[in-house]
Design a protein around this motif. Structure first.
Motif, PDB file in Angstrom:
ATOM      1  N   ALA A 445     -38.082  30.720-112.237  1.00 13.70           N
ATOM      2  CA  ALA A 445     -39.320  31.400-111.850  1.00 13.70           C
ATOM      3  C   ALA A 445     -40.462  30.396-111.680  1.00 13.70           C
ATOM      4  CB  ALA A 445     -39.684  32.452-112.897  1.00 13.70           C
ATOM      5  N   ALA A 446     -40.528  29.409-112.560  1.00 13.21           N
ATOM      6  CA  ALA A 446     -41.555  28.376-112.431  1.00 13.21           C
ATOM      7  C   ALA A 446     -41.343  27.578-111.143  1.00 13.21           C
ATOM      8  CB  ALA A 446     -41.512  27.455-113.647  1.00 13.21           C
ATOM      9  N   ALA A 447     -40.082  27.293-110.807  1.00 11.66           N
ATOM     10  CA  ALA A 447     -39.794  26.588-109.559  1.00 11.66           C
ATOM     11  C   ALA A 447     -40.204  27.424-108.353  1.00 11.66           C
ATOM     12  CB  ALA A 447     -38.306  26.240-109.489  1.00 11.66           C
ATOM     13  N   ALA A 448     -40.005  28.753-108.440  1.00 13.02           N
ATOM     14  CA  ALA A 448     -40.429  29.652-107.361  1.00 13.02           C
ATOM     15  C   ALA A 448     -41.954  29.628-107.216  1.00 13.02           C
ATOM     16  CB  ALA A 448     -39.944  31.070-107.638  1.00 13.02           C
ATOM     17  N   ALA A 449     -42.656  29.594-108.341  1.00 14.38           N
ATOM     18  CA  ALA A 449     -44.115  29.512-108.293  1.00 14.38           C
ATOM     19  C   ALA A 449     -44.566  28.211-107.628  1.00 14.38           C
ATOM     20  CB  ALA A 449     -44.689  29.619-109.707  1.00 14.38           C
ATOM     21  N   ALA A 450     -43.927  27.103-107.993  1.00 13.09           N
ATOM     22  CA  ALA A 450     -44.271  25.814-107.398  1.00 13.09           C
ATOM     23  C   ALA A 450     -43.988  25.814-105.902  1.00 13.09           C
ATOM     24  CB  ALA A 450     -43.485  24.696-108.091  1.00 13.09           C
ATOM     25  N   ALA A 451     -42.835  26.372-105.509  1.00 10.45           N
ATOM     26  CA  ALA A 451     -42.497  26.433-104.091  1.00 10.45           C
ATOM     27  C   ALA A 451     -43.509  27.278-103.322  1.00 10.45           C
ATOM     28  CB  ALA A 451     -41.092  27.010-103.912  1.00 10.45           C
ATOM     29  N   SER A 452     -43.940  28.383-103.917  1.00  8.86           N
ATOM     30  CA  SER A 452     -44.916  29.253-103.262  1.00  8.86           C
ATOM     31  C   SER A 452     -46.244  28.533-103.066  1.00  8.86           C
ATOM     32  CB  SER A 452     -45.126  30.534-104.085  1.00  8.86           C
ATOM     33  OG  SER A 452     -43.929  31.261-104.200  1.00  8.86           O
ATOM     34  N   TRP A 453     -46.683  27.832-104.084  1.00  5.57           N
ATOM     35  CA  TRP A 453     -47.984  27.154-104.008  1.00  5.57           C
ATOM     36  C   TRP A 453     -47.960  25.995-103.011  1.00  5.57           C
ATOM     37  CZ3 TRP A 453     -52.643  28.520-105.239  1.00  5.57           C
ATOM     38  CH2 TRP A 453     -53.658  27.558-105.274  1.00  5.57           C
ATOM     39  N   VAL A 454     -46.851  25.254-102.994  1.00  4.98           N
ATOM     40  CA  VAL A 454     -46.771  24.068-102.140  1.00  4.98           C
ATOM     41  C   VAL A 454     -46.400  24.428-100.705  1.00  4.98           C
ATOM     42  CG1 VAL A 454     -45.526  21.903-101.740  1.00  4.98           C
ATOM     43  CG2 VAL A 454     -46.206  22.539-104.067  1.00  4.98           C
ATOM     44  N   MET A 455     -45.400  25.296-100.534  1.00  3.85           N
ATOM     45  CA  MET A 455     -44.846  25.541 -99.204  1.00  3.85           C
ATOM     46  C   MET A 455     -45.594  26.622 -98.418  1.00  3.85           C
ATOM     47  SD  MET A 455     -40.746  25.278-100.057  1.00  3.85           S
ATOM     48  CE  MET A 455     -40.292  25.103 -98.318  1.00  3.85           C
ATOM     49  N   LEU A 456     -46.372  27.448 -99.098  1.00  4.82           N
ATOM     50  CA  LEU A 456     -47.089  28.503 -98.391  1.00  4.82           C
ATOM     51  C   LEU A 456     -48.514  28.101 -98.022  1.00  4.82           C
ATOM     52  CD1 LEU A 456     -45.943  31.784-100.167  1.00  4.82           C
ATOM     53  CD2 LEU A 456     -44.910  30.527 -98.292  1.00  4.82           C
ATOM     54  N   ARG A 457     -48.835  26.824 -98.178  1.00  3.95           N
ATOM     55  CA  ARG A 457     -50.136  26.336 -97.725  1.00  3.95           C
ATOM     56  C   ARG A 457     -50.153  26.355 -96.207  1.00  3.95           C
ATOM     57  NH1 ARG A 457     -49.950  21.730 -99.891  1.00  3.95           N
ATOM     58  NH2 ARG A 457     -51.113  22.177-101.808  1.00  3.95           N
ATOM     59  N   PRO A 458     -51.053  27.104 -95.579  1.00  5.80           N
ATOM     60  CA  PRO A 458     -51.044  27.204 -94.106  1.00  5.80           C
ATOM     61  C   PRO A 458     -51.225  25.839 -93.463  1.00  5.80           C
ATOM     62  CG  PRO A 458     -52.460  28.882 -95.062  1.00  5.80           C
ATOM     63  CD  PRO A 458     -52.109  27.922 -96.175  1.00  5.80           C
ATOM     64  N   ALA A 459     -50.363  25.532 -92.518  1.00  6.37           N
ATOM     65  CA  ALA A 459     -50.478  24.290 -91.764  1.00  6.37           C
ATOM     66  C   ALA A 459     -51.569  24.443 -90.708  1.00  6.37           C
ATOM     67  CB  ALA A 459     -49.149  23.953 -91.093  1.00  6.37           C
ATOM     68  N   PRO A 460     -52.163  23.335 -90.258  1.00  2.71           N
ATOM     69  CA  PRO A 460     -53.230  23.427 -89.250  1.00  2.71           C
ATOM     70  C   PRO A 460     -52.797  24.178 -88.006  1.00  2.71           C
ATOM     71  CG  PRO A 460     -53.155  21.227 -90.188  1.00  2.71           C
ATOM     72  CD  PRO A 460     -51.991  21.963 -90.752  1.00  2.71           C
ATOM     73  N   ALA A 461     -51.527  24.002 -87.603  1.00  2.64           N
ATOM     74  CA  ALA A 461     -51.048  24.671 -86.390  1.00  2.64           C
ATOM     75  C   ALA A 461     -50.990  26.168 -86.561  1.00  2.64           C
ATOM     76  CB  ALA A 461     -49.662  24.139 -86.010  1.00  2.64           C
ATOM     77  N   GLU A 462     -50.785  26.625 -87.827  1.00  2.00           N
ATOM     78  CA  GLU A 462     -50.661  28.048 -88.081  1.00  2.00           C
ATOM     79  C   GLU A 462     -52.027  28.741 -88.168  1.00  2.00           C
ATOM     80  OE1 GLU A 462     -46.979  27.064 -90.908  1.00  2.00           O
ATOM     81  OE2 GLU A 462     -47.674  29.110 -91.091  1.00  2.00           O
ATOM     82  N   HIS A 463     -53.104  27.926 -88.217  1.00  4.65           N
ATOM     83  CA  HIS A 463     -54.444  28.498 -88.201  1.00  4.65           C
ATOM     84  C   HIS A 463     -54.894  28.792 -86.771  1.00  4.65           C
ATOM     85  CE1 HIS A 463     -55.544  28.388 -92.373  1.00  4.65           C
ATOM     86  NE2 HIS A 463     -55.166  27.126 -92.479  1.00  4.65           N
ATOM     87  N   ALA A 464     -54.286  28.060 -85.845  1.00  2.00           N
ATOM     88  CA  ALA A 464     -54.716  28.148 -84.459  1.00  2.00           C
ATOM     89  C   ALA A 464     -54.462  29.523 -83.870  1.00  2.00           C
ATOM     90  CB  ALA A 464     -53.999  27.092 -83.649  1.00  2.00           C
TER      91      ALA A 464
END
Length: 464
Positions: A445-464
């Motif tokens: 569960a802690a690894a899932a939390a870390a993955a969510s925080w790190v990998m779900l950061r919107p990339a600049p291209a996804e803001h466009a």
């Protein structure tokens, strides 16, 4: 115990006809069919400790009762959805129900563990046809304006049946026999068949190409080999040469599956959907969370019945607070995710779920339920209640609307595969006690939390 984390995408990704008849029958058939799968899945876990004793099975052998079913369900889920699109959703749903209920009858009559496991394989095949078909029926039977209400009714009904499954299983085991957990599917299937007489057939006119049977076979071989390796090591108490062969074969088969999906003209799991970092991150979190949840909660009935001396009914009711909280929190958690994004609720929810697993670590033998398992179940339910709806919205939001169905199917498959592997791998620690499994689940569960925080950061291209 929980319905699929991303079910609504199958509904939203299906085109509905302009005029749909028999909508009440469509919705009722979908609810009863889905409920049959959900009740069976959660009730069987409660029956396992009793079943294990009566059939003189080891812990690892008893695990195959769940794993054989989960393996075929996970490997064929995407193919099952494609079959309905091509040959008729009502037809495939009906055949899935038929296979499921016939296998259930064999399960109920099984005199040996081998017969029961073989029947569970057939049940997994039936479920893989039935589950996506039930959702697709709603998509085909309701127009856009009525679809939202249908989704709400289906979600509420399946949440209730999911929560009642363990309790129903406990009551049946305690008052009748574990065999009635499987026999219960017979009247439910009869209801489904009656309702299907009023359901119109529907197909996807744009569905084309050959079904990806090679991909399904490689996925089944890979997941099956890894599961076998973990259970073999569990039986021996250490990593055996056979287990290492299984790990090697599983990794090679899954690698071949990825290669196959990359080159196949009509893959069952199009790899281009993983181009989105948000989609990748959500599926990593799904894999880790459902491995933790399924792997940990599989062993709770064994602990409650064999060690804590709970009755089967009490064991079935022990986790009700968790499921109720998930049902109550999913809608407001989804609203928060829609407004503020999924990164924070997924991270926070996974961390809270990890705390819930930690509370299961050392409840002590014979201590009061309300001071031990109850608070642990509540905290775990709080965490998962925050997580479930944002998983759905994030997966669907990471792809274009026309790919919502396949994205939902992939996320469901990832959740099923996580549960399959979680039960097998976490079981390696059960000889050391439930606390070892819960510590491992908390780490996942802690690894899932870390993955969510790190990998779900919107990339600049996804803001466009």
């Amino acid at each position: 115990m929980l319905r699929e984390p991303c079910s609504e995408g199958v509904i939203r990704g299906t085109k509905a006809p302009a005029a749909a008849r028999g909508q009440r029958a469509v919705l009722s058939a979908a609810i009863v069919g889905s409920s049959m799968v959900f009740i069976d899945g959660s009730a069987v876990n409660v029956a396992l400790p009793i079943l294990q004793r009566e059939l003189h099975a080891s812990l690892a052998q008893a695990q195959w009762v769940v794993e054989a079913y989960a393996l075929l369900f996970a490997a064929l889920l995407l193919v099952g959805g494609s079959l309905g699109d091509r040959y008729g959703r009502r037809l495939v749903f009906g055949y899935g129900t038929l296979i499921f209920v016939l296998a259930s009858i064999v399960c109920a009559l099984s005199a040996t563990l081998a017969t029961l496991i073989a029947a569970r394989v057939l049940q997994g095949i039936g479920a893989a046809l039935l589950a996506p078909g039930s959702l697709a029926l709603i998509g085909a039977g309701f127009g856009v304006s009525a679809r939202g209400r249908a989704i709400g009714v289906w979600s509420a009904a399946t949440a209730v049946t999911s929560s009642l499954g363990p309790l129903i299983g406990g009551i049946l085991v305690q008052t009748l026999s574990w065999r009635w957990v499987f026999a219960l599917n017979v009247p439910l299937a009869v209801v489904v068949f009656v309702l299907l007489r009023s359901v119109e057939e529907s197909k996807d006119a744009e569905a084309r190409g050959a079904l990806d049977w090679s991909g399904a076979l490689l996925a089944a071989l890979g997941l099956g080999a890894l599961t076998y390796a973990a259970l073999d090591a569990q039986s021996a108490g250490h990593a055996t040469p056979t287990a290492w062969i299984g790990v090697t074969a599983g990794v090679l088969a899954l690698a071949a599956f990825i290669v196959r999906e990359r080159v196949a003209r009509y893959p069952m799991m199009p790899l281009e959907t993983f181009a989105s970092g948000i989609f990748r991150g959500t599926n990593v979190a799904t894999l880790l969370l459902y491995a933790a949840l399924s792997g940990a909660l599989y062993f709770v009935p064994f602990e409650l019945i064999n060690q804590q001396h709970y009755s089967a009914t009490a064991a079935g009711a022990a986790l009700l607070p968790m499921v109720v909280l998930i049902a109550l929190l999913s809608r407001p958690a989804g609203a928060v995710s829609d407004r503020y994004g999924a990164r924070l609720p997924l991270t926070a929810g996974a961390l809270i779920a990890g705390l819930g697993f930690l509370l299961f670590v050392e409840p002590g033998i014979g201590k009061d339920y309300w001071l031990t398992f109850f608070p642990a179940a509540c905290v775990l339910g709080l965490g998962m209640g925050i997580v479930v709806a944002p998983l759905t919205t994030t997966v669907l939001g990471a792809v274009s609307p026309e790919h919502a169905g396949i994205a939902s199917g992939i996320n469901n498959t990832v959740a099923r595969a996580g549960g399959l592997l979680g039960i097998a791998v976490l079981g390696l620690g059960y000889t050391a006690g439930l606390h070892t499994i819960m510590l491992a689940a908390a780490a996942l569960a802690a690894a899932a939390a870390a993955a969510s925080w790190v990998m779900l950061r919107p990339a600049p291209a996804e803001h466009a």
